[in-house]
Design a protein around this motif. Structure first.
Motif, mmCIF file in Angstrom:
data_model
loop_
_atom_site.group_PDB
_atom_site.id
_atom_site.type_symbol
_atom_site.label_atom_id
_atom_site.label_comp_id
_atom_site.label_asym_id
_atom_site.label_seq_id
_atom_site.Cartn_x
_atom_site.Cartn_y
_atom_site.Cartn_z
ATOM 1 N N ALA A 129 48.675 20.184 34.870
ATOM 2 C CA ALA A 129 47.860 20.013 33.702
ATOM 3 C C ALA A 129 46.751 21.270 33.547
ATOM 4 O O ALA A 129 46.387 21.797 34.482
ATOM 5 N N GLY A 130 46.569 21.553 32.372
ATOM 6 C CA GLY A 130 45.531 22.718 32.009
ATOM 7 C C GLY A 130 45.027 22.811 30.784
ATOM 8 O O GLY A 130 45.729 22.321 29.911
ATOM 9 N N ILE A 131 43.874 23.351 30.561
ATOM 10 C CA ILE A 131 43.423 23.940 29.469
ATOM 11 C C ILE A 131 43.294 25.428 29.373
ATOM 12 O O ILE A 131 42.803 25.996 30.125
ATOM 13 N N ARG A 132 43.625 25.980 28.379
ATOM 14 C CA ARG A 132 43.535 27.328 28.180
ATOM 15 C C ARG A 132 42.926 27.873 26.617
ATOM 16 O O ARG A 132 43.534 27.323 25.788
ATOM 17 N N LEU A 133 42.139 28.800 26.826
ATOM 18 C CA LEU A 133 41.573 29.319 25.562
ATOM 19 C C LEU A 133 42.125 30.628 25.326
ATOM 20 O O LEU A 133 41.982 31.620 26.008
ATOM 21 N N ILE A 134 42.819 30.910 24.291
ATOM 22 C CA ILE A 134 43.482 32.058 23.731
ATOM 23 C C ILE A 134 43.048 32.683 22.432
ATOM 24 O O ILE A 134 42.998 32.006 21.398
ATOM 25 N N ASN A 135 42.958 33.841 22.697
ATOM 26 C CA ASN A 135 42.315 34.721 21.472
ATOM 27 C C ASN A 135 43.624 35.275 20.999
ATOM 28 O O ASN A 135 44.462 36.074 21.163
ATOM 29 N N SER A 136 44.060 34.488 19.685
ATOM 30 C CA SER A 136 45.389 34.890 18.840
ATOM 31 C C SER A 136 45.217 36.155 17.897
ATOM 32 O O SER A 136 45.959 36.410 17.271
ATOM 33 N N GLY A 137 43.966 36.271 17.604
ATOM 34 C CA GLY A 137 43.754 37.360 16.675
ATOM 35 C C GLY A 137 43.562 38.684 17.083
ATOM 36 O O GLY A 137 43.757 39.124 18.250
ATOM 37 N N LEU A 138 43.254 39.647 16.467
ATOM 38 C CA LEU A 138 43.201 41.083 16.562
ATOM 39 C C LEU A 138 41.987 41.580 16.983
ATOM 40 O O LEU A 138 41.717 42.741 17.627
ATOM 41 N N GLY A 139 40.822 40.989 16.575
ATOM 42 C CA GLY A 139 39.358 41.288 17.186
ATOM 43 C C GLY A 139 39.002 40.747 18.372
ATOM 44 O O GLY A 139 39.373 39.870 18.828
ATOM 45 N N PRO A 140 38.003 41.202 18.889
ATOM 46 C CA PRO A 140 37.366 40.730 20.235
ATOM 47 C C PRO A 140 36.575 39.281 20.002
ATOM 48 O O PRO A 140 35.972 39.354 19.083
ATOM 49 N N ILE A 147 40.112 29.124 33.450
ATOM 50 C CA ILE A 147 41.286 28.195 33.207
ATOM 51 C C ILE A 147 41.087 27.162 34.263
ATOM 52 O O ILE A 147 41.185 27.179 35.569
ATOM 53 N N THR A 148 41.284 25.884 33.712
ATOM 54 C CA THR A 148 41.046 24.795 34.896
ATOM 55 C C THR A 148 42.290 24.216 34.871
ATOM 56 O O THR A 148 42.875 23.753 33.801
ATOM 57 N N SER A 149 42.925 23.661 35.876
ATOM 58 C CA SER A 149 44.315 23.244 36.002
ATOM 59 C C SER A 149 44.294 21.874 36.984
ATOM 60 O O SER A 149 43.501 21.946 37.983
ATOM 61 N N SER A 150 45.067 20.921 36.821
ATOM 62 C CA SER A 150 45.062 19.626 37.679
ATOM 63 C C SER A 150 46.120 19.145 37.727
ATOM 64 O O SER A 150 46.992 19.171 36.619
ATOM 65 N N THR A 151 46.776 18.533 38.646
ATOM 66 C CA THR A 151 47.942 17.596 38.866
ATOM 67 C C THR A 151 47.512 16.157 39.387
ATOM 68 O O THR A 151 46.599 15.948 40.121
ATOM 69 N N CYS A 152 48.431 15.160 38.997
ATOM 70 C CA CYS A 152 48.065 13.991 39.585
ATOM 71 C C CYS A 152 49.201 13.459 40.322
ATOM 72 O O CYS A 152 50.387 13.857 40.186
#
Length: 117
Positions: free
Chosen positions: A53-64, A112-117
């Protein structure tokens, strides 16, 4: 009015109209460029069957995208910023401690934080 005066007046009208169109187009182009170079942040979460499992923040735009602050909140209780220490506090509250990995490397995106059960 003779032909030379009519020609001169027409030339001035055309020049002024061209200037107006040019100024309008320059304004529209600058506005378009400002809007097209923007960050678009998307939060993705996943937990594939039998996977991690995980959560990821992604920049899908062109700007920083510059992230200046983060807060981890669980059940209306602020646990601190989004970092390994705060995530470990959340994990300690769980009845079953999952196997987990927290990335703390310097990157262009947040950890990025991930975990498994």
């Amino acid at each position: 009015m003779n032909a030379e005066t009519v020609t001169a007046v027409c030339a001035v009208v055309i020049a002024v109209a061209s200037l107006v169109v040019s100024v309008y187009q320059t304004h529209a182009m600058r506005q378009h460029n400002r809007h097209s170079v923007r960050p678009i942040l998307q939060l993705h979460r996943g937990w594939p069957p039998g996977g991690t499992a995980g959560i990821r923040l992604i920049n899908s735009g062109l700007g920083p995208a510059v992230i200046v602050d983060s807060t981890l909140t669980v059940d209306d209780e602020v646990l601190g910023g989004w970092n390994a220490r705060s995530v470990d506090r959340v994990r300690d509250r769980l009845s079953v401690r999952p196997s987990a990995v927290t990335s703390t490397k310097e990157r262009s995106s947040p950890p990025i934080t991930s975990s498994t059960c």
